[in-house]
Write an enzyme that holds these catalytic residues in place. Structure first.
Site, PDB file in Angstrom:
ATOM      1  N   ILE A  15       0.826  -1.207   0.000  1.00 46.64           N
ATOM      2  CA  ILE A  15       0.000   0.000   0.000  1.00 46.64           C
ATOM      3  C   ILE A  15       0.858   1.255   0.000  1.00 46.64           C
ATOM      4  O   ILE A  15       0.514   2.261  -0.629  1.00 46.64           O
ATOM      5  CB  ILE A  15      -0.983  -0.004   1.197  1.00 46.64           C
ATOM      6  CG1 ILE A  15      -2.048   1.090   1.017  1.00 46.64           C
ATOM      7  CG2 ILE A  15      -0.263   0.187   2.517  1.00 46.64           C
ATOM      8  CD1 ILE A  15      -2.983   0.873  -0.147  1.00 46.64           C
ATOM      9  N   ARG A  38      11.335  -2.957   8.131  1.00 45.89           N
ATOM     10  CA  ARG A  38      12.191  -4.095   8.471  1.00 45.89           C
ATOM     11  C   ARG A  38      12.777  -4.762   7.235  1.00 45.89           C
ATOM     12  O   ARG A  38      13.891  -5.285   7.274  1.00 45.89           O
ATOM     13  CB  ARG A  38      11.408  -5.133   9.269  1.00 45.89           C
ATOM     14  CG  ARG A  38      10.991  -4.691  10.655  1.00 45.89           C
ATOM     15  CD  ARG A  38      10.231  -5.797  11.365  1.00 45.89           C
ATOM     16  NE  ARG A  38       9.030  -6.179  10.630  1.00 45.89           N
ATOM     17  CZ  ARG A  38       8.252  -7.216  10.954  1.00 45.89           C
ATOM     18  NH1 ARG A  38       8.574  -7.990  11.973  1.00 45.89           N
ATOM     19  NH2 ARG A  38       7.165  -7.484  10.251  1.00 45.89           N
ATOM     20  N   LYS A  91      -5.821   3.159   6.851  1.00 43.95           N
ATOM     21  CA  LYS A  91      -7.008   2.473   7.371  1.00 43.95           C
ATOM     22  C   LYS A  91      -6.732   0.979   7.513  1.00 43.95           C
ATOM     23  O   LYS A  91      -5.911   0.427   6.752  1.00 43.95           O
ATOM     24  CB  LYS A  91      -8.219   2.750   6.485  1.00 43.95           C
ATOM     25  CG  LYS A  91      -8.134   2.151   5.067  1.00 43.95           C
ATOM     26  CD  LYS A  91      -8.618   0.717   5.024  1.00 43.95           C
ATOM     27  CE  LYS A  91      -8.326   0.066   3.701  1.00 43.95           C
ATOM     28  NZ  LYS A  91      -8.588  -1.393   3.698  1.00 43.95           N
ATOM     29  N   ASP A 169     -11.050  -5.885   5.915  1.00 44.58           N
ATOM     30  CA  ASP A 169     -10.033  -4.932   5.465  1.00 44.58           C
ATOM     31  C   ASP A 169     -10.526  -4.175   4.232  1.00 44.58           C
ATOM     32  O   ASP A 169     -10.480  -2.946   4.207  1.00 44.58           O
ATOM     33  CB  ASP A 169      -8.712  -5.643   5.191  1.00 44.58           C
ATOM     34  CG  ASP A 169      -7.621  -4.680   4.746  1.00 44.58           C
ATOM     35  OD1 ASP A 169      -7.022  -4.025   5.618  1.00 44.58           O
ATOM     36  OD2 ASP A 169      -7.386  -4.576   3.526  1.00 44.58           O
TER      37      ASP A 169
END
Length: 309
Positions: A15, A38, A91, A169
């Site tokens: 995203i 990471r 979100k 989601d």
């Protein structure tokens, strides 16, 4: 010349690469200064392994953009707010309603901006749909939100873990539009959640809701659709039918196309964030998240066959 917000982004995943980085590059008043991730690095900016290292290495940062999974977003947001940074939340803004409420209170104490972003509310036709419905009586709303999880969340096991939302989601995008275009509260009446035997979150959901004045609302969320993806909200009123499709970028009134425009959701959100920061303001609506929480609370869990992501 007005101040340009120096932003650090946390979580350089799909995203962030697909939406956040291109959007920031298009919007005046904000620029990417650093990334904490990471497993990935961005070109042309300083890179750090985590948020703590980024905050220590970039004291001049004005804002932090959080794109990690929702399960860890609260602690990161709290850390950034305590450091005096404005915070932009991808979100859903948190794993629970209480997390977001706590962050709002902390942002108020710190005197910084907190933005709980709902990108689908910025789809091209949503504002006109909201305006059209404001003067009409809603009779019934039907939502069909069907897409392919393998396309949108490849290799992302967190989506199936507790707090990962599963089909909610994408489904919360529909609920963010619903709570924008309907000018009254909504009640969750029942929820049927299909949870694969080897997962912790649903792959499908059927919801029954109602507006405060009694109009019925039904929603079907499904993550098993291949081919054409379906993101439709149909609203029957006392003065005809409104249909929002393409995730809110196309509007039809009684079958006639009124709006059809390309996606500009993330640049619009960044323009909103720049304005919030300029005024040290907070925009953190939890109405869509509350409906998801209610669905899990009152939901009938219906085991389905195993799903291997």
């Amino acid at each position: 010349m007005s101040h340009v917000i120096k932003a650090g982004l946390v979580g350089l995943g799909k995203i962030a690469r697909d939406q956040h980085l291109p959007a920031m590059a298009k919007v005046d008043g904000i620029e990417l200064a650093a990334v904490a991730s990471r497993n990935a690095q961005a070109q042309g900016v300083n890179n750090y392994p985590d948020l703590g290292a980024m905050l220590a290495g970039e004291p001049a940062l004005d804002a932090v953009i959080l794109c990690q999974p929702p399960q860890v977003r609260y602690e990161s947001a709290r850390q950034a707010l305590l450091a005096g940074k404005h915070v932009f939340l991808e979100k859903p803004p948190g794993a629970t309603v209480s997390e977001v409420e706590a962050l709002v209170a902390l942002a108020e104490r710190q005197g910084v901006s907190l933005y709980a972003s709902w990108h689908s509310r910025y789809a091209a036709a949503v504002a006109q749909a909201t305006q059209w419905l404001a003067t009409r009586t809603i009779r019934h709303i039907s939502i069909q939100w069907r897409e392919d999880v393998r396309h949108w969340h490849p290799g992302q096991p967190w989506i199936w873990e507790a707090g990962g939302f599963g089909v909610f989601d994408p489904g919360i995008n529909a609920l963010s539009i619903l709570t924008e275009i309907v000018a009254e509260p909504l009640a969750m009446l029942s929820a049927r959640l299909e949870i694969p035997a080897n997962k912790q979150t649903p792959i499908g959901a059927q919801l029954q809701m109602a507006t405060a004045s009694g109009a019925s609302v039904e929603a079907v969320f499904d993550w098993r659709q291949t081919g054409h993806q379906t993101w439709d909200i149909a609203v029957d009123t006392d003065d005809g039918q409104l249909l929002l499709s393409e995730g809110g970028n196309m509007l039809r009134l009684d079958g006639e196309v009124q709006v059809k425009a390309p996606d500009d959701e993330y640049p619009a959100m960044y323009r909103r964030f720049v304005a919030l920061v300029a005024n040290h303001a907070i925009d953190a609506d939890i109405a869509p998240l509350r409906l998801v929480a209610d669905a899990f609370l009152c939901g009938e869990h219906c085991p389905t066959t195993a799903f291997e992501d």
